[in-house]
Structure formats: C-alpha cells, structure tokens
Design a protein around this motif. Structure first.
Motif: not given
Length: 290
Positions: A41-47
């Motif tokens: 639900f929250l892709d940390r790899s993109i942030i």
C-alpha cells in the motif's frame, strides 16, 4: 485508527512545512478475522530517502507508489482551500480526484513510516464491494483526473504515471467485479477508456506492471474486429490479440482464433490451429470443438 495518527502526521507536516502527510497501514479481513500488514500500500522503494519530497521527483510512480484513498493521509487546510480540489459527486471512486490532484500539486509530501491506520476489506455493504451498482464511476474518476491534470498544466509531467495507474485501475475494476458488471465494463474499456487514457501511446516496456498492460491489451482486439468506434481492421485486431496471447492472457486465445479463422487463408488457418491447440490439449471443450 491509531490514537496517535493525527498527532504524528500533523507534527511531521508542521515540522517540514508539508502539504500532505502519509502513513503506513494494514488491513483487516472481516470475512476471516485476519489482520495483515500491507507494505504494497506504500512502496518505500520508490520514496526518496529524505524527510520530504515532491511527487515530481517520482513522477512516473506518482499514482502508484501508494493508494489513492484519503484515510491514511493528512492534508494542510490552507493548501486544500487554495487549490479547490474536491471529492467527485459519484457513488464510488469519488475520493480519487481529490487525493491524486492534491498529492501531485503538493510542494512537499512527507511519510510517517508507522502503521497508524487499518483498512477493512470484504465488507459486503461497502462501496468498493457494491461497485456493480455504479459501473461507470471508475471511468468518471479517470476522466476527471486527466482533465484536471491538463487544466493545471501537469499532464506532461505525470502523463506516463497516469497511464500506468489508469490502466491498472481499469484492470482491477474489471477483474474484481461480478460477471454481469465485467461485460459492461469491457464495453466501456473498448469504446471509451482506451482512447481517454491514451493507452496505445505508451509502449509495453514503459509500464511498471507488464501484466496489467497485457490484460488491458486483450480487450482491444474486439473493436477492430467489430468496427466499434474505430474502422473495421482485421490487422489491428490481430495485432492486439497477438500481444495479449503472447503474454499469457488466456481469454484472448479464443478471440484471436475467431478472427484468424474468419480470414480463411492457409496462413491464418494454420496460425488459428496453433493458437487454439494448447487449450484443446488440456481438455477445454470449446477449444476441442474448434
């Protein structure tokens, strides 16, 4: 909601002068009673690895790095008022316009990487579970978001990200609905969605999730076959069906067979036989008959 959600999101947004704050979440399945952590639900790899960022920094993923719902987010009041973004007056997917346009317009976005919200799923009376009542709502959301991106001068920046999201959102809407609604949705996709989202302007290699591209492509052979909203064009039909079949979209196989069989040449007859044979070999009754 965790009792500290507002406090933690507010404090971080205040500290870094952010327009939007996002937290992590989990989901609770009401049919099984299971609680599940949902990192997708929250892709940390993109942030970006910093305290705040702009979605322009992740433009190609701006619509897909998290989910376009508002309940895991906090929005700065004056920012929202200045932009004038509102929920749509549609039965479902009515929050997508507000969430996405606020997020892509924000100067600064921050993340609190703690599970502070719980999303309930498999609630029979929820809007997401009763979308068959409002089959067109998903498309109304897509159209309005695109229109708003164009009006606010953001289309060029977020075009690729938007097409990726709109394709995936359409496929999700199709596969998670009942059979009657799927038939209606397929018609909407063929007649309207493809042109509206400019699907065929983005090559497959530019899609984040190739399977979503493949499934969407499988819908597009029929208009060329039937002459629906485009000139009747067997070559165009075959091209889209081959694209889908080549990436293992099963339901496109029989459609491709039919269009090849109609052409009735030695070459297309041979290809039709090769296309349908694998299904016949595993005992598919329709394929065996064909």
């Amino acid at each position: 909601y965790d009792s500290t959600l507002l406090e933690k999101l507010y404090n971080k947004c205040k500290k870094y002068a952010c327009d939007v704050g996002i937290c992590s979440c989990q989901r609770f399945d009401q049919s099984t009673g299971n609680l599940e952590y949902t990192p997708w639900f929250l892709d940390r790899s993109i942030i970006p690895k910093k305290e705040y960022f702009s979605l322009k920094e992740i433009a190609d993923h701006a619509f897909t790095f998290d989910v376009g719902w508002p309940w895991d987010k906090l929005f700065r009041t004056e920012f929202v008022r200045s932009k004038g973004f509102k929920f749509q007056d549609i039965r479902s997917s009515n929050d997508a316009l507000f969430v996405f346009m606020s997020s892509v317009s924000a100067t600064r976005v921050t993340v609190v990487d703690e599970v502070l919200a719980t999303h309930r799923v498999n609630t029979r009376t929820s809007l997401s579970q009763t979308r068959k009542v409002s089959t067109h709502s998903f498309f109304e959301a897509i159209k309005e978001i695109k229109s708003s991106l164009l009006k606010n001068g953001l289309w060029d920046t977020y075009r690729k990200g938007f097409i990726n999201w709109a394709t995936g959102f359409t496929v999700w809407h199709y596969v998670t609905n009942d059979e009657e609604s799927r038939n209606e949705t397929k018609t909407i996709i063929r007649d309207e969605v493809c042109k509206e989202i400019e699907f065929d302007t983005l090559p497959r290699e530019e899609f984040i999730k190739k399977k979503e591209y493949d499934v969407f492509a499988s819908f597009l052979g029929s208009p060329y076959n039937d002459g629906t909203n485009v000139p009747s064009d067997f070559d165009g039909s075959i091209e889209w069906y081959r694209e889908a079949v080549g990436h293992d979209v099963d339901w496109a196989i029989k459609d491709l067979f039919e269009i090849l069989w109609k052409l009735n040449t030695p070459e297309t007859d041979a290809e039709a036989a090769n296309v349908i044979l694998p299904l016949a070999e595993i005992g598919d009754a329709v394929a065996e008959f064909k």
